[in-house]
Write a protein that holds these residues in place. Structure first.
Motif, PDB file in Angstrom:
ATOM      1  N   ASP A  98       0.830  -1.208   0.000  1.00 49.76           N
ATOM      2  CA  ASP A  98       0.000   0.000   0.000  1.00 49.76           C
ATOM      3  C   ASP A  98       0.865   1.258   0.000  1.00 49.76           C
ATOM      4  O   ASP A  98       0.566   2.236  -0.708  1.00 49.76           O
ATOM      5  N   LEU A  99       1.936   1.252   0.789  1.00 52.12           N
ATOM      6  CA  LEU A  99       2.809   2.421   0.858  1.00 52.12           C
ATOM      7  C   LEU A  99       3.487   2.684  -0.478  1.00 52.12           C
ATOM      8  O   LEU A  99       3.524   3.825  -0.955  1.00 52.12           O
ATOM      9  N   LEU A 100       4.034   1.633  -1.099  1.00 49.62           N
ATOM     10  CA  LEU A 100       4.738   1.817  -2.366  1.00 49.62           C
ATOM     11  C   LEU A 100       3.796   2.294  -3.457  1.00 49.62           C
ATOM     12  O   LEU A 100       4.148   3.164  -4.269  1.00 49.62           O
ATOM     13  N   ASP A 101       2.595   1.747  -3.496  1.00 51.53           N
ATOM     14  CA  ASP A 101       1.641   2.169  -4.520  1.00 51.53           C
ATOM     15  C   ASP A 101       1.252   3.634  -4.337  1.00 51.53           C
ATOM     16  O   ASP A 101       1.254   4.418  -5.296  1.00 51.53           O
ATOM     17  N   THR A 102       0.967   4.027  -3.086  1.00 52.72           N
ATOM     18  CA  THR A 102       0.508   5.399  -2.841  1.00 52.72           C
ATOM     19  C   THR A 102       1.634   6.409  -3.027  1.00 52.72           C
ATOM     20  O   THR A 102       1.461   7.441  -3.693  1.00 52.72           O
ATOM     21  N   ILE A 103       2.807   6.152  -2.427  1.00 46.53           N
ATOM     22  CA  ILE A 103       3.912   7.097  -2.539  1.00 46.53           C
ATOM     23  C   ILE A 103       4.435   7.132  -3.969  1.00 46.53           C
ATOM     24  O   ILE A 103       4.866   8.182  -4.460  1.00 46.53           O
ATOM     25  N   GLY A 104       4.398   5.994  -4.666  1.00 48.84           N
ATOM     26  CA  GLY A 104       4.782   5.996  -6.071  1.00 48.84           C
ATOM     27  C   GLY A 104       3.870   6.882  -6.912  1.00 48.84           C
ATOM     28  O   GLY A 104       4.327   7.571  -7.824  1.00 48.84           O
ATOM     29  N   GLN A 105       2.570   6.880  -6.616  1.00 46.39           N
ATOM     30  CA  GLN A 105       1.633   7.771  -7.319  1.00 46.39           C
ATOM     31  C   GLN A 105       1.923   9.234  -6.983  1.00 46.39           C
ATOM     32  O   GLN A 105       1.820  10.109  -7.845  1.00 46.39           O
ATOM     33  N   LEU A 106       2.324   9.480  -5.734  1.00 42.99           N
ATOM     34  CA  LEU A 106       2.592  10.859  -5.318  1.00 42.99           C
ATOM     35  C   LEU A 106       3.815  11.432  -6.033  1.00 42.99           C
ATOM     36  O   LEU A 106       3.800  12.578  -6.494  1.00 42.99           O
ATOM     37  N   PHE A 107       4.892  10.637  -6.128  1.00 42.96           N
ATOM     38  CA  PHE A 107       6.125  11.101  -6.780  1.00 42.96           C
ATOM     39  C   PHE A 107       6.166  10.749  -8.264  1.00 42.96           C
ATOM     40  O   PHE A 107       7.147  11.084  -8.938  1.00 42.96           O
ATOM     41  N   GLY A 108       5.142  10.074  -8.777  1.00 45.66           N
ATOM     42  CA  GLY A 108       5.164   9.587 -10.143  1.00 45.66           C
ATOM     43  C   GLY A 108       5.409  10.618 -11.218  1.00 45.66           C
ATOM     44  O   GLY A 108       6.128  10.339 -12.189  1.00 45.66           O
ATOM     45  N   PRO A 109       4.860  11.838 -11.139  1.00 51.36           N
ATOM     46  CA  PRO A 109       5.026  12.793 -12.246  1.00 51.36           C
ATOM     47  C   PRO A 109       6.443  13.295 -12.459  1.00 51.36           C
ATOM     48  O   PRO A 109       6.709  13.950 -13.465  1.00 51.36           O
ATOM     49  N   ILE A 110       7.394  13.045 -11.530  1.00 50.03           N
ATOM     50  CA  ILE A 110       8.753  13.558 -11.689  1.00 50.03           C
ATOM     51  C   ILE A 110       9.691  12.402 -12.031  1.00 50.03           C
ATOM     52  O   ILE A 110       9.417  11.241 -11.741  1.00 50.03           O
ATOM     53  N   ARG A 111      10.819  12.739 -12.673  1.00 50.63           N
ATOM     54  CA  ARG A 111      11.810  11.714 -13.012  1.00 50.63           C
ATOM     55  C   ARG A 111      12.391  11.118 -11.726  1.00 50.63           C
ATOM     56  O   ARG A 111      12.722  11.842 -10.795  1.00 50.63           O
ATOM     57  N   GLY A 112      12.511   9.810 -11.718  1.00 52.83           N
ATOM     58  CA  GLY A 112      13.010   9.144 -10.529  1.00 52.83           C
ATOM     59  C   GLY A 112      11.984   9.036  -9.428  1.00 52.83           C
ATOM     60  O   GLY A 112      12.335   8.701  -8.290  1.00 52.83           O
ATOM     61  N   GLY A 113      10.724   9.305  -9.745  1.00 53.97           N
ATOM     62  CA  GLY A 113       9.694   9.301  -8.714  1.00 53.97           C
ATOM     63  C   GLY A 113       9.561   7.968  -8.008  1.00 53.97           C
ATOM     64  O   GLY A 113       9.415   7.910  -6.781  1.00 53.97           O
ATOM     65  N   LEU A 114       9.618   6.873  -8.774  1.00 52.51           N
ATOM     66  CA  LEU A 114       9.521   5.557  -8.147  1.00 52.51           C
ATOM     67  C   LEU A 114      10.721   5.276  -7.244  1.00 52.51           C
ATOM     68  O   LEU A 114      10.582   4.641  -6.192  1.00 52.51           O
ATOM     69  N   ALA A 115      11.904   5.751  -7.644  1.00 55.95           N
ATOM     70  CA  ALA A 115      13.094   5.558  -6.805  1.00 55.95           C
ATOM     71  C   ALA A 115      12.954   6.336  -5.501  1.00 55.95           C
ATOM     72  O   ALA A 115      13.293   5.831  -4.419  1.00 55.95           O
ATOM     73  N   TYR A 116      12.464   7.584  -5.585  1.00 53.54           N
ATOM     74  CA  TYR A 116      12.206   8.349  -4.361  1.00 53.54           C
ATOM     75  C   TYR A 116      11.205   7.612  -3.466  1.00 53.54           C
ATOM     76  O   TYR A 116      11.361   7.568  -2.236  1.00 53.54           O
ATOM     77  N   ALA A 117      10.179   7.062  -4.097  1.00 51.64           N
ATOM     78  CA  ALA A 117       9.159   6.355  -3.318  1.00 51.64           C
ATOM     79  C   ALA A 117       9.745   5.140  -2.621  1.00 51.64           C
ATOM     80  O   ALA A 117       9.438   4.872  -1.451  1.00 51.64           O
ATOM     81  N   VAL A 118      10.619   4.398  -3.308  1.00 54.97           N
ATOM     82  CA  VAL A 118      11.241   3.220  -2.703  1.00 54.97           C
ATOM     83  C   VAL A 118      12.095   3.621  -1.500  1.00 54.97           C
ATOM     84  O   VAL A 118      12.062   2.968  -0.446  1.00 54.97           O
ATOM     85  N   ILE A 119      12.871   4.703  -1.630  1.00 51.97           N
ATOM     86  CA  ILE A 119      13.714   5.149  -0.514  1.00 51.97           C
ATOM     87  C   ILE A 119      12.848   5.612   0.650  1.00 51.97           C
ATOM     88  O   ILE A 119      13.112   5.287   1.818  1.00 51.97           O
ATOM     89  N   PHE A 120      11.808   6.388   0.342  1.00 54.09           N
ATOM     90  CA  PHE A 120      10.920   6.893   1.399  1.00 54.09           C
ATOM     91  C   PHE A 120      10.227   5.740   2.129  1.00 54.09           C
ATOM     92  O   PHE A 120      10.180   5.695   3.370  1.00 54.09           O
ATOM     93  N   VAL A 121       9.699   4.803   1.364  1.00 55.62           N
ATOM     94  CA  VAL A 121       9.031   3.656   1.980  1.00 55.62           C
ATOM     95  C   VAL A 121      10.041   2.780   2.716  1.00 55.62           C
ATOM     96  O   VAL A 121       9.741   2.224   3.778  1.00 55.62           O
ATOM     97  N   GLY A 122      11.260   2.669   2.186  1.00 52.64           N
ATOM     98  CA  GLY A 122      12.296   1.917   2.884  1.00 52.64           C
ATOM     99  C   GLY A 122      12.595   2.497   4.252  1.00 52.64           C
ATOM    100  O   GLY A 122      12.785   1.759   5.227  1.00 52.64           O
TER     101      GLY A 122
END
Length: 594
Positions: A98-122
């Motif tokens: 749930d965290l990765l899906d939601t935070i990935g959507q939040l950072f999705g519009p920027i380059r590297g958004g999924l990577a930011y989401a992985v670090i944040f959720v980590g």
């Protein structure tokens, strides 16, 4: 014989390293090495010139070492099964997904958004689970296919997942910090408080690396396409919700400050978070649509793990609970969260209990083996040998820190962090203490260094965990229907190298800026600013003079005392006639006894 007897300590330590490199289990290598050299030491003791202090009756100390406060009765180590159980239940409850899906959507519009989401959720998983394996496996299963689906470079994707999973080693409630606190003889709460800022700084360095890579190599981490952002837009609504939360928290702080003192800020923040969570849940359930769908999802998904973090770490930092009690509350909180999601099944509980038992038994047997090893090693004055070796390094304290960190960094290629904590740390701590190094700071520094043991190719455990869940053969993506190439072991290893370098930089920052850790002591107090005030007391007369009446000046130069003031130069009178003083004895004549 004399040479072997007088150099028993280095021979014993080198033999242990050889046994470990051959591949014998750590616990049994420690115990067997200790017993073998104990027998050899007893035989060679007459040839040692007093450097070996071993005798057969010393074996009677082993039961006390096992059942005393160091192992079986150690309350500090009781926190390990609690935090392990909490982490595995949370990993099975689907919180990471749930965290990765939601935070990935939040950072999705920027380059590297999924990577930011992985670090944040980590970082969030690290603050809730404290288990590296659970974090790496969960994010490898969930985020790696998504990152490959949208064109992320395989080395970047695998490196980010492995590195963010290892944050569970340095961000409280880390199992490593519990073991280090126990081996250094320091408080787990102080170790948690000291490691918090370095853990957050390391998280920031990971994000800075992603930012630089998104500028230098933008094609290696593209933004999510619009069709993948199922939650739509609504960042402004989220910002407004955060501002409202801040206003509520500030108002609660001002209201609670007169009665709650230093705890008012934390309690005020808790009030603001609870209010916004209740509003988001009601807004979603009643379909009021006061908040955007993205803002609703972010608030509803983020608040429960943040509440669990406060339940565990907040109560420890506030002094309400010990780390063991905080772990117990965290385990109960994890069960409640899993039940709220409808994922608390008998199978989940059985898996969590089995994994917790295995890890706790692993730690316990290593600790028992370390007790056997240390009994013999101290008997051959090994601790003195190590202390003299480390203190004599050139450069004083700085040279000691550099030498120790190089040693731990190299050993981390071959040894697990538990092995390093139980074997190496007890040998380093006395030398560090003798040099005047704060052991909490030293422990956090070693914790950051040992974190590299998870990332070192080719033996890093985080790399093994990721390899176990990454695709080995081409597969069809279930969303796009395209064939996705697998992730090779070489790509995983090369992806980890930049993050190992970042961890080395973090070691240097911890040495250069020790106040990141030393803040656990609180603000420094300047002695010149201390103003000691005593309550008003009646003045006392000098010895040999009558006391002053009600604080008046004492009588001087034979002046009579004030009326009503008792004369303390004479014996007290109880209303009888004063007794006549006895005549002085005549000492010029012999005494008479009749």
């Amino acid at each position: 014989m004399e040479f072997i007897a007088q150099n028993m300590a280095p021979i014993m330590f080198a033999s242990l390293i050889v046994f470990l490199l051959i591949g014998y289990p750590v616990a049994f290598s420690l115990a067997a090495n200790g017993l073998l050299f104990f027998f050899i030491g007893v035989v060679l003791s007459p040839y040692s010139g007093g450097s070996i202090n071993l005798a057969w009756p010393l074996l009677h100390a082993l039961p006390d070492n096992f059942y005393g406060t160091r192992v079986m009765s150690n309350d500090t180590l009781l926190a390990i099964p609690f935090f392990t159980f909490m982490g595995i239940v949370l990993e099975r409850s689907g919180m990471a997904e749930d965290l990765l899906d939601t935070i990935g959507q939040l950072f999705g519009p920027i380059r590297g958004g999924l990577a930011y989401a992985v670090i944040f959720v980590g970082a969030l998983l690290a603050a809730t689970t404290g288990v590296v394996a659970a974090s790496v496996i969960a994010m490898g299963l969930i985020s790696l296919p998504i990152m490959l689906r949208y064109g992320y470079d395989r080395r970047v994707a695998s490196g980010v997942i492995a590195a963010s999973g290892t944050l569970a080693q340095i961000i409280p409630p880390s199992l490593v910090l519990i073991v280090l606190a126990d081996q250094l003889g320091r408080s787990v709460g102080d170790m948690y408080a000291g490691a918090l800022i370095p853990g957050l700084v390391l998280t920031g360095l990971y994000m800075l690396y992603i930012l630089i890579m998104s500028i230098v190599r933008p094609n290696s981490m593209p933004a999510l396409p619009p069709e993948a952002r199922t939650l739509g837009h609504g960042v402004m609504s989220l910002i407004v919700a955060l501002l409202v939360t801040g206003a509520i928290a500030y108002g609660a702080y001002r209201y609670l400050a007169p009665t709650q003192g230093d705890n008012a800020d934390i309690l005020g923040f808790a009030v603001g978070v609870i209010v916004i969570y209740v509003v988001a849940v009601l807004d979603q359930r009643l379909r009021i649509n006061m908040m955007s769908k993205l803002a609703q999802q972010v608030v509803i998904v983020l608040i429960p793990p943040l509440a669990l973090i406060f339940l565990v770490l907040g109560t420890i930092f506030l002094g309400i609970a010990t780390p063991t009690e905080g772990g117990a509350m965290g385990a109960v909180g994890a069960l409640i969260m899993a039940a709220m999601k409808g994922r608390l099944t008998r199978d989940v509980v059985n898996q969590a209990l089995a994994s917790t038992t295995r890890l706790s038994s692993f730690v316990l047997f290593i600790l028992i083996g370390a007790r056997v090893f240390s009994l013999t090693f101290y008997g051959v004055n090994g601790h003195i040998w190590v202390e003299h070796l480390l203190i004599s390094l050139p450069g004083g304290e700085t040279g000691f820190l550099i030498g120790v960190n190089i040693l731990v960094f190299v050993l981390a290629f071959f040894l697990d962090f538990f092995e390093l904590a139980f074997i190496i740390v007890p040998l380093l701590a006395p030398a560090a203490d003798k040099l005047g190094i704060d052991l909490i700071w030293f422990g956090v520094l070693l914790g950051v260094n040992m974190q590299t043991s998870f990332m070192h190719p080719p033996f890093g455990f985080a790399l093994f965990y990721l390899r176990s869940v990454a695709a080995r053969v081409p597969y069809l993506d279930r969303i796009t229907g395209k064939q996705i190439a697998p992730v090779s072991t070489g790509q995983i290893y090369w992806g980890a190298v930049p993050f190992v370098l970042i961890q080395v930089i973090m070691i240097g920052l911890t040495i250069a800026f020790p106040q990141m850790v030393m803040r656990y002591k609180g603000p420094a107090v300047e002695p010149s600013t201390i103003d000691i005030k005593l309550p008003d007391m009646p003045s006392l007369s000098p010895l040999g003079t009558p006391p002053a009446d009600n604080g008046a000046a004492p009588a001087n130069d034979g002046a009579p005392a004030a009326p009503g003031t008792p004369d303390l130069s004479q014996p007290p009178s109880f209303g009888d006639a004063p007794a006549k003083p006895a005549p002085a004895p005549d000492l010029s004549q012999p005494p008479k006894f009749n």
